[in-house]
Write an enzyme that holds these catalytic residues in place. Structure first.
Site, PDB file in Angstrom:
ATOM      1  N   SER A  92      -0.115  10.892  -2.570  1.00 13.80           N
ATOM      2  CA  SER A  92       0.646  12.012  -1.997  1.00 13.80           C
ATOM      3  C   SER A  92      -0.239  13.182  -1.561  1.00 13.80           C
ATOM      4  O   SER A  92       0.157  14.347  -1.688  1.00 13.80           O
ATOM      5  CB  SER A  92       1.746  12.480  -2.971  1.00 13.80           C
ATOM      6  OG  SER A  92       2.729  11.474  -3.113  1.00 13.80           O
ATOM      7  N   GLY A 112      -2.605   7.697   2.120  1.00 14.76           N
ATOM      8  CA  GLY A 112      -1.750   6.668   2.706  1.00 14.76           C
ATOM      9  C   GLY A 112      -0.920   7.237   3.841  1.00 14.76           C
ATOM     10  O   GLY A 112      -1.382   7.386   4.975  1.00 14.76           O
ATOM     11  N   GLU A 132      -1.010  -1.452  -5.107  1.00 12.41           N
ATOM     12  CA  GLU A 132      -0.008  -2.317  -4.483  1.00 12.41           C
ATOM     13  C   GLU A 132      -0.434  -3.781  -4.549  1.00 12.41           C
ATOM     14  O   GLU A 132       0.408  -4.679  -4.620  1.00 12.41           O
ATOM     15  CB  GLU A 132       0.245  -1.846  -3.037  1.00 12.41           C
ATOM     16  CG  GLU A 132       1.060  -0.552  -3.041  1.00 12.41           C
ATOM     17  CD  GLU A 132       0.792   0.374  -1.869  1.00 12.41           C
ATOM     18  OE1 GLU A 132       0.221  -0.050  -0.861  1.00 12.41           O
ATOM     19  OE2 GLU A 132       1.158   1.566  -1.994  1.00 12.41           O
ATOM     20  N   ASN A 140      -5.785   5.002   4.384  1.00 13.46           N
ATOM     21  CA  ASN A 140      -5.348   3.630   4.120  1.00 13.46           C
ATOM     22  C   ASN A 140      -4.048   3.407   4.896  1.00 13.46           C
ATOM     23  O   ASN A 140      -3.007   3.924   4.521  1.00 13.46           O
ATOM     24  CB  ASN A 140      -5.129   3.462   2.605  1.00 13.46           C
ATOM     25  CG  ASN A 140      -4.490   2.132   2.251  1.00 13.46           C
ATOM     26  OD1 ASN A 140      -4.409   1.226   3.078  1.00 13.46           O
ATOM     27  ND2 ASN A 140      -4.033   2.015   1.003  1.00 13.46           N
ATOM     28  N   TRP A 141      -4.157   2.651   5.976  1.00 14.52           N
ATOM     29  CA  TRP A 141      -2.991   2.474   6.855  1.00 14.52           C
ATOM     30  C   TRP A 141      -1.988   1.469   6.299  1.00 14.52           C
ATOM     31  O   TRP A 141      -0.918   1.275   6.864  1.00 14.52           O
ATOM     32  CB  TRP A 141      -3.447   2.070   8.267  1.00 14.52           C
ATOM     33  CG  TRP A 141      -4.237   3.138   8.970  1.00 14.52           C
ATOM     34  CD1 TRP A 141      -4.467   4.412   8.525  1.00 14.52           C
ATOM     35  CD2 TRP A 141      -4.892   3.039  10.235  1.00 14.52           C
ATOM     36  NE1 TRP A 141      -5.232   5.101   9.438  1.00 14.52           N
ATOM     37  CE2 TRP A 141      -5.503   4.280  10.498  1.00 14.52           C
ATOM     38  CE3 TRP A 141      -5.027   2.008  11.183  1.00 14.52           C
ATOM     39  CZ2 TRP A 141      -6.238   4.532  11.659  1.00 14.52           C
ATOM     40  CZ3 TRP A 141      -5.763   2.253  12.345  1.00 14.52           C
ATOM     41  CH2 TRP A 141      -6.352   3.506  12.571  1.00 14.52           C
TER      42      TRP A 141
HETATM   43  P1  PGA Z   1       0.141   7.973  -0.238  1.00 10.13           P
HETATM   44  O1  PGA Z   1      -0.668   6.615  -0.585  1.00 10.13           O
HETATM   45  O2  PGA Z   1      -0.876   8.956   0.302  1.00 10.13           O
HETATM   46  O3  PGA Z   1       1.144   7.564   0.783  1.00 10.13           O
HETATM   47  O4  PGA Z   1       0.723   8.452  -1.526  1.00 10.13           O
HETATM   48  C1  PGA Z   1      -1.932   6.669  -1.178  1.00 10.13           C
HETATM   49  C2  PGA Z   1      -2.467   5.275  -1.389  1.00 10.13           C
HETATM   50  O5  PGA Z   1      -1.697   4.365  -1.717  1.00 10.13           O
HETATM   51  O6  PGA Z   1      -3.668   5.040  -1.226  1.00 10.13           O
END
Ligand code: PGA
Length: 255
Positions: free
Chosen positions: A216, A237, A101, A9-10
């Site tokens: 993460s 992410g 988000e 997910n960019w």
């Molecule tokens: P992250 O984001 O890998 O930067 O924690 C994951 C996401 O929001 O899909």
């Protein structure tokens, strides 16, 4: 047979030129046998979808394309919005729905996620329904009920027999972008819970539906999550924005 899926997910990053460079480098790093073992999906911002799609198509890459959001309406006076039909025409196979988000910054509700899941399924794309509790909800002991409602309500507008064509992503909000993921035990516990909810919606669906973990995930921990029996994939992410990191993350997860 639930084929593993690793999704990048960019978010709101990269111009279309940077996006082309990233997908080219990623494809170069991943040998073709990788795709026998897992699906690899990238979700660029809307402005890069067309460029990434033509790059994937012209170079015959096996990387799949996904979008980060969709509007639930077919068309019309919805300034600034993008329909499922537009995404389908760009060869998007996946659409993220209800990312935390969007819930947090855009006020997206479970009711809206349900409409979006329906719009995506109507055109036979795969929604990746994102669910997960905030830190406060976890501290209040509300984790299981919050996630259960997100799953139940998010899937409420499609036929029960169609649920297995969706992917559910468990993403604890407190671990997103934090650098420290949930523990394997926490991830397993919630994914087991989600499968139970899916089974209660339609018997057997919990075994058929892909349920993935996100928050993460990095090249150092991807294998420990993906090697769990119940975890069918990863939503990534930050670590998906660099071709070296993302390819290492994929390779170490599946090998
Ligand atoms: P992250 O984001 O890998 O930067 O924690 C994951 C996401 O929001 O899909």
């Amino acid at each position: 047979m639930r084929k593993p899926i690793i999704v990048g997910n960019w978010k709101m990053n990269l111009t279309h030129l940077e996006a082309i460079a990233l997908v080219q480098k990623l494809s170069y790093r991943l040998e073709s046998d990788v795709y026998d073992l897992c699906e690899v999906v990238v979700c660029p911002p809307f402005t890069s979808l067309r460029s990434v799609q033509t790059t994937i198509d012209s170079d015959k890459m096996k990387i799949d394309l996904g979008a980060q959001n969709v509007n639930e309406n077919d068309k019309g006076a919805f300034t600034g919005e993008i329909s499922a039909g537009m995404l389908k025409k760009l060869n998007c196979n996946y659409v993220l729905v209800g990312h935390s988000e969007r819930r947090q910054h855009c006020g997206e509700t479970n009711e809206e996620t349900a409409k979006k899941v329906k719009a995506v399924r109507k055109l036979e794309m795969t929604p990746i329904l994102c669910v997960g509790e905030t830190k406060e909800q976890r501290e209040n002991g509300d984790t299981t009920s919050v996630v259960e409602n997100q799953v139940r309500e998010g899937l409420s507008a499609i036929p029960k027999g169609d649920i297995e064509n969706c992917v559910i992503a468990y993403e604890p909000v407190w671990a997103i972008g934090a650098g420290t993921p949930a523990t394997i035990e926490q991830a397993n516990e919630m994914i087991f819970h989600i499968r139970g909810v899916l089974n209660s919606l339609n018997s057997g669906t919990g075994d058929e539906t892909r349920v993935i973990y996100g928050a993460s995930v990095d090249p150092g921990n991807s294998k420990s999550f993906l090697s769990q029996d119940g975890i069918d994939g990863l939503l990534v992410g930050g670590a998906s924005l660099d071709a070296d990191d993302f390819s290492r993350l994929v390779l170490s997860a599946i090998k």
